[in-house]
Design an enzyme around this catalytic site. Structure first.
Site, mmCIF file in Angstrom:
data_model
loop_
_atom_site.group_PDB
_atom_site.id
_atom_site.type_symbol
_atom_site.label_atom_id
_atom_site.label_comp_id
_atom_site.label_asym_id
_atom_site.label_seq_id
_atom_site.Cartn_x
_atom_site.Cartn_y
_atom_site.Cartn_z
ATOM 1 N N HIS A 195 -7.240 -4.713 10.000
ATOM 2 C CA HIS A 195 -6.877 -4.502 8.598
ATOM 3 C C HIS A 195 -5.579 -5.212 8.231
ATOM 4 C CE1 HIS A 195 -4.807 -0.544 9.936
ATOM 5 N NE2 HIS A 195 -3.844 -1.311 9.478
ATOM 6 N N ASP B 232 0.820 -1.217 0.000
ATOM 7 C CA ASP B 232 0.000 0.000 0.000
ATOM 8 C C ASP B 232 0.848 1.258 0.000
ATOM 9 O OD1 ASP B 232 0.928 -0.522 2.548
ATOM 10 O OD2 ASP B 232 -1.020 -0.973 3.380
ATOM 11 N N ASP C 112 -7.772 -2.739 14.052
ATOM 12 C CA ASP C 112 -9.138 -3.011 13.582
ATOM 13 C C ASP C 112 -9.178 -4.212 12.635
ATOM 14 O OD1 ASP C 112 -7.977 -1.996 11.312
ATOM 15 O OD2 ASP C 112 -9.294 -0.245 11.112
HETATM 16 C C1 F6R Z 1 1.445 -1.404 6.080
HETATM 17 C C2 F6R Z 1 0.235 -2.193 6.220
HETATM 18 C C3 F6R Z 1 -0.583 -2.161 7.451
HETATM 19 C C4 F6R Z 1 0.236 -2.436 8.725
HETATM 20 C C5 F6R Z 1 -0.661 -2.310 9.965
HETATM 21 C C6 F6R Z 1 0.130 -2.519 11.230
HETATM 22 O O1 F6R Z 1 2.017 -1.587 4.790
HETATM 23 O O2 F6R Z 1 -0.113 -2.842 5.289
HETATM 24 O O3 F6R Z 1 -1.608 -3.109 7.354
HETATM 25 O O4 F6R Z 1 0.791 -3.708 8.639
HETATM 26 O O5 F6R Z 1 -1.253 -1.054 9.988
HETATM 27 O O6 F6R Z 1 1.013 -1.462 11.408
HETATM 28 P P1 F6R Z 1 2.111 -1.499 12.539
HETATM 29 O O7 F6R Z 1 3.101 -2.553 12.132
HETATM 30 O O8 F6R Z 1 2.745 -0.128 12.505
HETATM 31 O O9 F6R Z 1 1.437 -1.820 13.816
#
Ligand code: F6R
Length: 245
Positions: free
Chosen positions: A138, A67, A136
């Site tokens: 994702h 992303d 959440d």
């Molecule tokens: C980033 C991504 C997101 C992160 C998620 C967790 O490329 O795809 O899904 O993996 O937001 O972020 P952190 O690792 O900062 O807790």
């Protein structure tokens, strides 16, 4: 899904890097799907160390990032482009032509998203997809409600995600509220998936996506449908699992 619980972030990062290293050693022209955020930073540091010791050659490796924030140019310090070059690519011998990251400043987002999907297909699909997870649920930027068959597209970010990601931005700078993201369906087409999570803040969502009913309200629960998923959790992230591993 294979679940591995380790004692801390460092161990999670080491095992994840070894997992990725094994993939590259078994197929020198592996196609890797990569994530940004705080979780994979330690894994990238370990991969760099392995490369510097002469254990890993990235010359033929291709990468696709999950992303990018919409509206940020690759040169922007808050962009995922910048993050990836700063934290991984500039330290290894990857061919820049083999690196793909969604283009946040594209002037035709819809066309770009289709182009990205096509590029992944032309590369033969992703061999190993590395994922983190948001509180959440994702994966990439597939926020709650994302269809399990969704493809690369423009999405809005949830309030929770905007708040979580504000820590990477300087005070007063706003987190862009839209992003280009691979879809859940795009991610599920990877041959092999490795999800890593650490810390108590991720405990609740990890229990839900691993042990709950799959639901589009929790994007990561789609991984239950995939045949080849490995999840590495530190003790804290695993603390709310009912079935102890
Ligand atoms: C980033 C991504 C997101 C992160 C998620 C967790 O490329 O795809 O899904 O993996 O937001 O972020 P952190 O690792 O900062 O807790």
């Amino acid at each position: 899904m294979k679940i591995i619980v380790v004692s801390n972030y460092d161990e999670m990062s080491k095992i994840a890097a070894e997992f990725i290293g094994k993939e590259i050693k078994s197929k020198r022209n592996s196609v890797l799907g990569l994530a940004t955020g705080g979780t994979p930073l330690g894994t990238y540091t370990k991969l760099i160390q392995m490369h510097k010791k002469g254990e890993l050659d990235f010359t033929s490796v291709k990468t696709f990032n999950l992303d990018e924030y919409l509206g940020l140019s690759p040169k922007d310090k808050n962009s995922y482009h910048f993050f990836m070059w700063d934290n991984l690519f500039k330290h290894i011998n990857i061919n820049p032509a083999n690196v793909q990251i969604p283009k946040g400043d594209t002037d035709n987002p819809a066309k770009f998203c289709q182009w990205y999907e096509d590029r992944i297909k032309q590369a033969g699909g992703v061999d190993l997809q590395l994922l983190g997870i948001g509180r959440d649920g994702h994966i990439a930027f597939n926020e709650p409600g994302s269809p399990f068959d969704s493809r690369t597209r423009i999405v809005g970010l949830s309030q929770e995600t905007l708040e979580d990601n504000a820590r990477f931005f300087e005070k007063g700078q706003e987190v862009p509220c839209q992003a280009i993201t691979m879809g859940v369906g795009t991610i599920l087409e990877a041959k092999n998936i490795l999800l890593i999570a650490n810390g108590a803040k991720k405990a609740e969502i990890c229990a839900k996506f691993i042990e709950g009913q799959p639901s589009e309200e929790i994007s990561a629960s789609a991984l239950q449908k995939h045949k080849n998923v490995t999840i590495i959790l530190d003790k804290e992230a695993a603390s709310k699992l009912k079935n102890k591993v």
